[in-house]
Design an enzyme around this catalytic site. Structure first.
Site, mmCIF file in Angstrom:
data_model
loop_
_atom_site.group_PDB
_atom_site.id
_atom_site.type_symbol
_atom_site.label_atom_id
_atom_site.label_comp_id
_atom_site.label_asym_id
_atom_site.label_seq_id
_atom_site.Cartn_x
_atom_site.Cartn_y
_atom_site.Cartn_z
ATOM 1 N N SER A 108 0.862 -1.088 -0.146
ATOM 2 C CA SER A 108 -0.030 0.087 0.166
ATOM 3 C C SER A 108 0.986 1.193 -0.167
ATOM 4 O O SER A 108 2.072 1.160 0.449
ATOM 5 C CB SER A 108 -1.084 -0.093 1.170
ATOM 6 O OG SER A 108 -1.447 1.216 1.523
ATOM 7 N N TYR A 166 -1.351 -1.115 10.325
ATOM 8 C CA TYR A 166 -1.747 -1.406 8.913
ATOM 9 C C TYR A 166 -0.376 -0.911 8.232
ATOM 10 O O TYR A 166 0.131 -1.654 7.261
ATOM 11 C CB TYR A 166 -2.980 -0.807 8.499
ATOM 12 C CG TYR A 166 -3.325 -0.803 6.953
ATOM 13 C CD1 TYR A 166 -3.661 -2.009 6.400
ATOM 14 C CD2 TYR A 166 -3.137 0.132 6.124
ATOM 15 C CE1 TYR A 166 -4.071 -2.219 5.069
ATOM 16 C CE2 TYR A 166 -3.244 0.049 4.610
ATOM 17 C CZ TYR A 166 -3.822 -1.250 4.357
ATOM 18 O OH TYR A 166 -4.228 -1.284 2.907
HETATM 19 N N1 LIG Z 1 -8.654 -0.808 -1.556
HETATM 20 C C1 LIG Z 1 -7.691 0.051 -1.481
HETATM 21 O O1 LIG Z 1 -7.879 1.239 -1.508
HETATM 22 C C2 LIG Z 1 -6.336 -0.448 -1.089
HETATM 23 C C3 LIG Z 1 -5.428 0.621 -0.852
HETATM 24 C C4 LIG Z 1 -3.996 0.071 -0.622
HETATM 25 C C5 LIG Z 1 -3.713 -1.329 -0.444
HETATM 26 N N2 LIG Z 1 -4.894 -2.263 -0.684
HETATM 27 C C6 LIG Z 1 -4.503 -3.685 -0.375
HETATM 28 O O2 LIG Z 1 -5.145 -4.542 -1.403
HETATM 29 C C7 LIG Z 1 -5.280 -5.603 -1.061
HETATM 30 C C8 LIG Z 1 -6.723 -5.944 -1.571
HETATM 31 O O3 LIG Z 1 -7.523 -5.137 -0.936
HETATM 32 P P1 LIG Z 1 -9.030 -4.820 -1.571
HETATM 33 O O4 LIG Z 1 -9.507 -3.426 -1.332
HETATM 34 O O5 LIG Z 1 -9.341 -5.253 -2.715
HETATM 35 O O6 LIG Z 1 -9.792 -5.643 -0.545
HETATM 36 P P2 LIG Z 1 -11.311 -6.140 -0.605
HETATM 37 O O7 LIG Z 1 -12.051 -5.502 -1.601
HETATM 38 O O8 LIG Z 1 -12.195 -5.916 0.829
HETATM 39 O O9 LIG Z 1 -11.369 -7.755 -0.838
HETATM 40 C C9 LIG Z 1 -10.655 -8.525 0.273
HETATM 41 C C10 LIG Z 1 -10.594 -10.078 -0.403
HETATM 42 O O10 LIG Z 1 -10.025 -10.568 0.639
HETATM 43 C C11 LIG Z 1 -10.793 -11.573 1.126
HETATM 44 N N3 LIG Z 1 -10.324 -11.724 2.784
HETATM 45 C C12 LIG Z 1 -10.444 -10.880 3.600
HETATM 46 N N4 LIG Z 1 -10.193 -11.059 4.621
HETATM 47 C C13 LIG Z 1 -9.671 -12.625 4.652
HETATM 48 C C14 LIG Z 1 -9.465 -13.488 5.425
HETATM 49 N N5 LIG Z 1 -9.121 -13.344 6.699
HETATM 50 N N6 LIG Z 1 -9.163 -14.760 4.681
HETATM 51 C C15 LIG Z 1 -9.169 -14.960 3.587
HETATM 52 N N7 LIG Z 1 -9.765 -13.926 2.836
HETATM 53 C C16 LIG Z 1 -9.924 -12.917 3.212
HETATM 54 C C17 LIG Z 1 -12.123 -11.225 0.984
HETATM 55 O O11 LIG Z 1 -12.788 -12.503 0.951
HETATM 56 P P3 LIG Z 1 -14.307 -12.369 1.257
HETATM 57 O O12 LIG Z 1 -14.863 -11.858 0.083
HETATM 58 O O13 LIG Z 1 -14.770 -13.674 1.766
HETATM 59 O O14 LIG Z 1 -14.582 -11.389 2.365
HETATM 60 C C18 LIG Z 1 -12.184 -10.545 -0.319
HETATM 61 O O15 LIG Z 1 -12.148 -11.702 -1.532
HETATM 62 C C19 LIG Z 1 -5.125 -5.619 0.637
HETATM 63 O O16 LIG Z 1 -3.846 -6.189 0.755
HETATM 64 C C20 LIG Z 1 -5.170 -4.064 0.772
HETATM 65 O O17 LIG Z 1 -4.384 -3.986 2.050
HETATM 66 C C21 LIG Z 1 -5.930 -1.881 -0.899
#
Ligand SMILES: NC(=O)c1ccc[n+]([C@@H]2O[C@H](COP(=O)([O-])OP(=O)(O)OC[C@H]3O[C@@H](n4cnc5c(N)ncnc54)[C@H](OP(=O)(O)O)[C@@H]3O)[C@@H](O)[C@H]2O)c1
Length: 321
Positions: free
Chosen positions: A199, A212
């Site tokens: 991130s 985080y």
């Molecule tokens: N979105 C942003 O703005 C952003 C910015 C910087 C970095 N990131 C990073 O990008 C990555 C993905 O983020 P995202 O925003 O795409 O997240 P997201 O839309 O919330 O999706 C998270 C995914 O991970 C799964 N998951 C969450 N907790 C889990 C657990 N304990 N065990 C197994 N699976 C789990 C969820 O499954 P379920 O559907 O079953 O819940 C879902 O498939 C993360 O590492 C995050 O830190 C995101």
């Protein structure tokens, strides 16, 4: 010294040390800025347009994506499948995994395997290891991650001890264990890509998101050091540093030039594989990352966090009422 002497003679005898120093420093800064602009253009414009990025399929017929049923992980799974790569889908909710597997198989005509595990637990790795047996894994995307519902002081975190364990397991242990699982076979075949989704929170210490932010720094340093260790063995380790992407985790629905959809973001980030080993993945996030790390005073960042905390607390209290 010869460089200094050349500059002095070209500036004339009246040039004093400070003039020479100033000209040299300014040239160095201008050169670095030009290099930065060139890298920016080649990574975010030319790589995609000219198809300069890595051919991930050549590294192996299977990819593994964690946290793949939503957001950024889902976009990686779909776009790897679109390139004809079979995908091991690892995430928490079995029904969502089954739906995604069906969708990917019928749309992209590739094979899938699903593994339903909860990454907050530390005892899941033998299950995952068994599911990967016999597969030629060329690409691993360590995407799963969690954050807080809103920025909060460490000392004020609800269920603090549970949050600490969960965040370390999900954000740090999962990446390290999965990498340890697939890397030996990649090294043996002298081919492989490991993509770790950290991130922009890793680029500056973000108060009120400390746990985080620190977990993402771990991902960043682990990736960079591993890249140094295995680059001569045919392996690429890329760390990706997204800013805001419109997903459930960010709680942002509306996209803009600063906040892309997961599909747009991943299309851009995948185009940087093989070109940049540490990337913001998307042009406007690169600008934001540069500002955060170099210009934006930490006071401003802290005020933004305090504002988000206030809004988060208000929403939580409204829900409780
Ligand atoms: N979105 C942003 O703005 C952003 C910015 C910087 C970095 N990131 C990073 O990008 C990555 C993905 O983020 P995202 O925003 O795409 O997240 P997201 O839309 O919330 O999706 C998270 C995914 O991970 C799964 N998951 C969450 N907790 C889990 C657990 N304990 N065990 C197994 N699976 C789990 C969820 O499954 P379920 O559907 O079953 O819940 C879902 O498939 C993360 O590492 C995050 O830190 C995101």
């Amino acid at each position: 010294m010869a460089v200094f002497q050349n500059i002095i003679s070209s500036l004339g005898k009246s040039a004093d040390f400070f003039t020479v120093f100033g000209v040299t420093a300014a040239s160095f800064v201008a050169f670095k800025a030009a290099l930065g602009v060139f890298r920016f253009i080649s990574t975010y414009v030319l790589a995609g347009l000219l198809g300069l990025s890595a051919d991930l399929k050549k590294a192996g017929s299977w990819a593994v994506v964690t946290g793949c049923t939503d957001g950024i992980g889902k976009a990686y799974a779909e776009q790897l499948a679109e390139r004809g790569i079979n995908v091991v889908l690892i995430s928490r909710t079995a029904s969502k995994l089954d739906d995604l597997a069906k969708e990917i198989e019928s749309k992209y005509k590739v094979q899938t395997r699903v593994v339903a595990v909860d990454f907050t637990r530390a005892d899941i790795y033998s299950t995952i290891s068994r599911s990967l047996e016999g597969l030629e894994i060329g690409t691993l995307v360590n995407n799963v991650g969690m954050s807080f519902p809103f920025p909060e002081y460490f000392i004020e975190l609800e269920n603090r001890e549970q949050v600490i364990r969960d965040m370390i397991n999900v954000n740090m242990l999962s990446m390290t264990m999965l990498t340890s699982m697939v890397l030996p076979a990649m090294v043996e075949r002298r081919r492989g890509y490991i993509i770790n989704i950290a991130s922009t929170a890793a680029t500056a210490p973000l108060a009120l998101l400390g746990l985080y932010s620190a977990s993402k720094v771990y991902m960043d340093y682990f990736s960079q050091t591993l890249q140094q260790e295995v680059s001569n063995k045919g392996i690429t380790v890329q760390v990706v540093l997204p800013g805001f992407v419109a997903t459930k985790l960010s709680k942002i629905k509306k996209t803009s030039f600063m906040i892309p959809s997961p599909t747009t973001y991943v299309r851009s980030a995948l185009a940087t594989v093989g070109i940049e080993n540490r990337t913001f993945g998307f042009w406007s996030h690169a600008v934001q990352g540069f500002l955060m790390a170099s210009i934006l005073p930490s006071m401003v960042q802290r005020n933004v966090m305090l504002g988000a905390r206030k809004a988060g607390l208000r929403k939580r209290n409204q829900k409780k009422e």
